[in-house]
Write an enzyme that holds these catalytic residues in place. Structure first.
Site, PDB file in Angstrom:
ATOM      1  N   ASP A  32       3.555  -1.451 -13.767  1.00  0.00           N
ATOM      2  CA  ASP A  32       2.601  -1.696 -13.344  1.00  0.00           C
ATOM      3  C   ASP A  32       1.812  -2.374 -13.700  1.00  0.00           C
ATOM      4  O   ASP A  32       1.394  -1.811 -14.733  1.00  0.00           O
ATOM      5  CB  ASP A  32       1.973  -0.806 -12.252  1.00  0.00           C
ATOM      6  CG  ASP A  32       0.729  -0.530 -11.405  1.00  0.00           C
ATOM      7  OD1 ASP A  32      -0.714  -1.087 -11.955  1.00  0.00           O
ATOM      8  OD2 ASP A  32       0.685   0.143 -10.585  1.00  0.00           O
ATOM      9  N   TYR A  68      -3.301 -12.471   3.624  1.00  0.00           N
ATOM     10  CA  TYR A  68      -2.548 -11.608   3.328  1.00  0.00           C
ATOM     11  C   TYR A  68      -0.903 -11.101   4.291  1.00  0.00           C
ATOM     12  O   TYR A  68       0.107 -11.048   3.654  1.00  0.00           O
ATOM     13  CB  TYR A  68      -3.089 -10.393   3.281  1.00  0.00           C
ATOM     14  CG  TYR A  68      -1.460  -9.174   2.705  1.00  0.00           C
ATOM     15  CD1 TYR A  68      -2.106  -8.614   1.660  1.00  0.00           C
ATOM     16  CD2 TYR A  68      -2.530  -8.355   4.345  1.00  0.00           C
ATOM     17  CE1 TYR A  68      -1.435  -7.586   1.735  1.00  0.00           C
ATOM     18  CE2 TYR A  68      -1.729  -6.805   3.770  1.00  0.00           C
ATOM     19  CZ  TYR A  68      -1.072  -6.681   2.779  1.00  0.00           C
ATOM     20  OH  TYR A  68      -0.210  -5.025   2.865  1.00  0.00           O
ATOM     21  N   PHE A  95      -0.969   3.948  -4.413  1.00  0.00           N
ATOM     22  CA  PHE A  95      -1.138   4.945  -3.240  1.00  0.00           C
ATOM     23  C   PHE A  95       0.203   5.196  -3.026  1.00  0.00           C
ATOM     24  O   PHE A  95       1.262   6.301  -3.793  1.00  0.00           O
ATOM     25  CB  PHE A  95      -2.131   4.440  -2.318  1.00  0.00           C
ATOM     26  CG  PHE A  95      -1.810   5.116  -0.629  1.00  0.00           C
ATOM     27  CD1 PHE A  95      -2.169   6.560  -1.279  1.00  0.00           C
ATOM     28  CD2 PHE A  95      -1.679   4.632  -0.070  1.00  0.00           C
ATOM     29  CE1 PHE A  95      -1.325   7.320   0.027  1.00  0.00           C
ATOM     30  CE2 PHE A  95      -2.055   5.061   1.525  1.00  0.00           C
ATOM     31  CZ  PHE A  95      -1.922   6.529   1.120  1.00  0.00           C
TER      32      PHE A  95
HETATM   33  N1  LIG Z   1      -1.938   1.480   2.497  1.00  0.00           N
HETATM   34  C1  LIG Z   1      -1.072   1.068   3.484  1.00  0.00           C
HETATM   35  O1  LIG Z   1      -1.225   0.682   4.627  1.00  0.00           O
HETATM   36  C2  LIG Z   1      -0.033  -0.664   3.591  1.00  0.00           C
HETATM   37  C3  LIG Z   1       0.462  -1.307   4.669  1.00  0.00           C
HETATM   38  C4  LIG Z   1       1.378  -1.756   4.528  1.00  0.00           C
HETATM   39  C5  LIG Z   1       2.474  -2.361   3.634  1.00  0.00           C
HETATM   40  N2  LIG Z   1       2.035  -1.689   2.158  1.00  0.00           N
HETATM   41  C6  LIG Z   1       2.130  -2.279   1.202  1.00  0.00           C
HETATM   42  O2  LIG Z   1       2.642  -1.372   0.335  1.00  0.00           O
HETATM   43  C7  LIG Z   1       2.085  -1.991  -1.028  1.00  0.00           C
HETATM   44  C8  LIG Z   1       1.915  -0.064  -1.927  1.00  0.00           C
HETATM   45  O3  LIG Z   1       0.669  -0.787  -1.659  1.00  0.00           O
HETATM   46  P1  LIG Z   1      -0.335   0.488  -1.455  1.00  0.00           P
HETATM   47  O4  LIG Z   1      -0.887   0.926  -0.236  1.00  0.00           O
HETATM   48  O5  LIG Z   1       0.140   1.826  -2.053  1.00  0.00           O
HETATM   49  O6  LIG Z   1      -1.680  -0.256  -2.677  1.00  0.00           O
HETATM   50  P2  LIG Z   1      -2.219  -0.001  -4.089  1.00  0.00           P
HETATM   51  O7  LIG Z   1      -3.377  -1.334  -4.494  1.00  0.00           O
HETATM   52  O8  LIG Z   1      -2.693   1.503  -4.048  1.00  0.00           O
HETATM   53  O9  LIG Z   1      -0.407  -0.533  -4.910  1.00  0.00           O
HETATM   54  C9  LIG Z   1      -0.568  -1.156  -5.353  1.00  0.00           C
HETATM   55  C10 LIG Z   1      -0.390  -1.012  -6.585  1.00  0.00           C
HETATM   56  O10 LIG Z   1       0.340  -2.020  -7.366  1.00  0.00           O
HETATM   57  C11 LIG Z   1      -0.497  -2.429  -8.505  1.00  0.00           C
HETATM   58  N3  LIG Z   1      -0.505  -3.794  -8.878  1.00  0.00           N
HETATM   59  C12 LIG Z   1      -0.632  -4.937  -8.281  1.00  0.00           C
HETATM   60  N4  LIG Z   1      -0.578  -5.754  -8.574  1.00  0.00           N
HETATM   61  C13 LIG Z   1       0.376  -5.555  -9.574  1.00  0.00           C
HETATM   62  C14 LIG Z   1       0.338  -6.905 -10.778  1.00  0.00           C
HETATM   63  N5  LIG Z   1       0.237  -8.747 -10.622  1.00  0.00           N
HETATM   64  N6  LIG Z   1       1.523  -6.387 -11.571  1.00  0.00           N
HETATM   65  C15 LIG Z   1       1.602  -5.410 -11.678  1.00  0.00           C
HETATM   66  N7  LIG Z   1       0.957  -4.220 -10.560  1.00  0.00           N
HETATM   67  C16 LIG Z   1       0.721  -4.714  -9.945  1.00  0.00           C
HETATM   68  C17 LIG Z   1      -1.728  -1.893  -8.504  1.00  0.00           C
HETATM   69  O11 LIG Z   1      -2.162  -1.726  -9.919  1.00  0.00           O
HETATM   70  C18 LIG Z   1      -0.918  -0.690  -7.570  1.00  0.00           C
HETATM   71  O12 LIG Z   1      -1.051   0.615  -8.474  1.00  0.00           O
HETATM   72  C19 LIG Z   1       2.108  -2.636  -0.833  1.00  0.00           C
HETATM   73  O13 LIG Z   1       3.490  -3.371  -1.010  1.00  0.00           O
HETATM   74  C20 LIG Z   1       1.660  -3.657   0.088  1.00  0.00           C
HETATM   75  O14 LIG Z   1       1.611  -4.771   0.490  1.00  0.00           O
HETATM   76  C21 LIG Z   1       0.820  -0.690   2.744  1.00  0.00           C
END
Ligand SMILES: NC(=O)c1ccc[n+]([C@@H]2O[C@H](COP(=O)([O-])OP(=O)(O)OC[C@H]3O[C@@H](n4cnc5c(N)ncnc54)[C@H](O)[C@@H]3O)[C@@H](O)[C@H]2O)c1
Length: 305
Positions: A31, A140, A11
């Protein structure tokens, strides 16, 4: 510049990649597609399907010679972290260490990555600011807090520059249901499909919802400014779940079938993050108000039913 983005099929990562490509950078996305989607990856980016825990990660990244790494890949679901703490730890810490080692080996100028509001746990003095000592209430949150300490130690011991963002609840197009800001995408998807929605609790609980483009802008500012450390990235505005539903009623111009279920164990009542430090140090400001962000999110899910 050459820039590597882990999690660039997810995302937030995919929006970030779009912006970097738009700004003229050459981007490598790494990814494993565990929660990401190949279709979200900008076609002008190079894409390697690989796990961040892979022992070849460093050589793949170094071959690309990135000046900067954005590390967005993570296990992002609080519930998964509680049901499978080992997996959460493996991806979010062992994976992190692999990325940190790659960053040091390749000599990148800076590593930019998210932490989360989850590190604060249930502190009830709002707004939460960076000086407060977080007590995470989920595994987490704990891996994210530990991440921050790894970054500090790699900076002190190995000279790795970093910026780490405590995002509040991010929302916008392409968001899956599972992650942190998921309630808005869950609602938007259901409403776009004419389906009922369920609120856990009375709906008066509040969150600090930030639109994804504002989060991307914060990342770009971290690239352009000579800043190191930890920053809240948020709106500092509390919005209740009921107010989100009311906005969606106006935006979708439809009646929404809402039911209320028991509050989920572990859900915090209110969360709001102070963003003064980011304002002061690199002129961060949000540009999307809630209605505009919800409108863009709803339109996306309506067009992608
Ligand atoms: N969405 C939120 O509100 C939010 C809030 C705080 C922090 N975050 C952080 O932002 C970052 C992105 O989050 P997001 O919401 O886009 O989530 P998301 O799940 O859409 O994106 C995470 C991506 O990482 C990839 N991924 C996961 N494990 C992997 C691995 N072992 N090797 C390679 N790729 C891997 C997934 O395929 C995915 O494309 C994360 O670190 C999340 O913890 C998000």
């Amino acid at each position: 510049m050459n820039i590597c983005v882990t999690g660039g099929a997810g995302f937030i990562g995919s929006h970030l990649v779009d912006r970097l490509i738009h700004d003229g950078h050459t981007v490598l996305v790494i990814d494993n597609l565990s929660s990401g989607n190949k279709e979200f990856v900008n076609p002008k980016a190079q894409f390697i399907e690989m796990d961040i825990r892979d022992s070849n990660l460093s050589s793949i990244i170094c071959e690309f010679k990135p000046e900067y790494i954005f590390h967005e890949a993570a296990q992002t679901e609080v519930s998964v972290s509680m049901n499978n703490p080992k997996l959460d730890c493996d991806v979010n810490l062992m994976g992190l260490i692999n990325v940190l080692n790659a960053a040091v080996t390749c000599g990148v100028k800076k590593l930019l990555m998210p932490s989360s509001a989850a590190i604060y746990g249930d502190l009830d003095t709002l707004p939460l600011d960076e000086s407060m000592v977080g007590i995470p209430t989920s595994c987490y949150g704990l891996t994210k807090l530990t991440t921050e300490h790894y970054l500090r130690i790699y900076h002190e011991a190995f000279g790795l520059n970093y910026i780490c963002y405590r995002y509040s609840n991010v929302y916008g197009p392409r968001q899956g249901n599972g992650g942190e800001g998921g309630v808005i995408s869950t609602f938007a998807k259901a409403i776009a499909n004419g389906l009922p929605i369920t609120v856990y609790g009375d709906g008066d609980q509040t969150r600090d919802f930030i639109y994804v483009d504002d989060v991307v802008e914060a990342n770009i500012l971290g690239l352009e400014n000579n800043v190191t450390g930890i920053y809240n990235i948020s709106t500092n505005i509390a919005s209740s779940i009921n107010s989100i539903i009311n906005e969606f009623k106006c935006i979708s111009n439809s009646k929404i079938d809402v039911s209320y279920a028991c509050e989920r164990i572990g859900d915090i009542r209110h969360s709001r993050l102070d963003n003064k430090k980011a304002q002061q140090d690199f002129s961060f400001k949000t540009t999307f108000n809630l209605r505009d962000g919800l409108y863009k999110t709803y339109e996306y899910f309506k067009a992608n039913k």
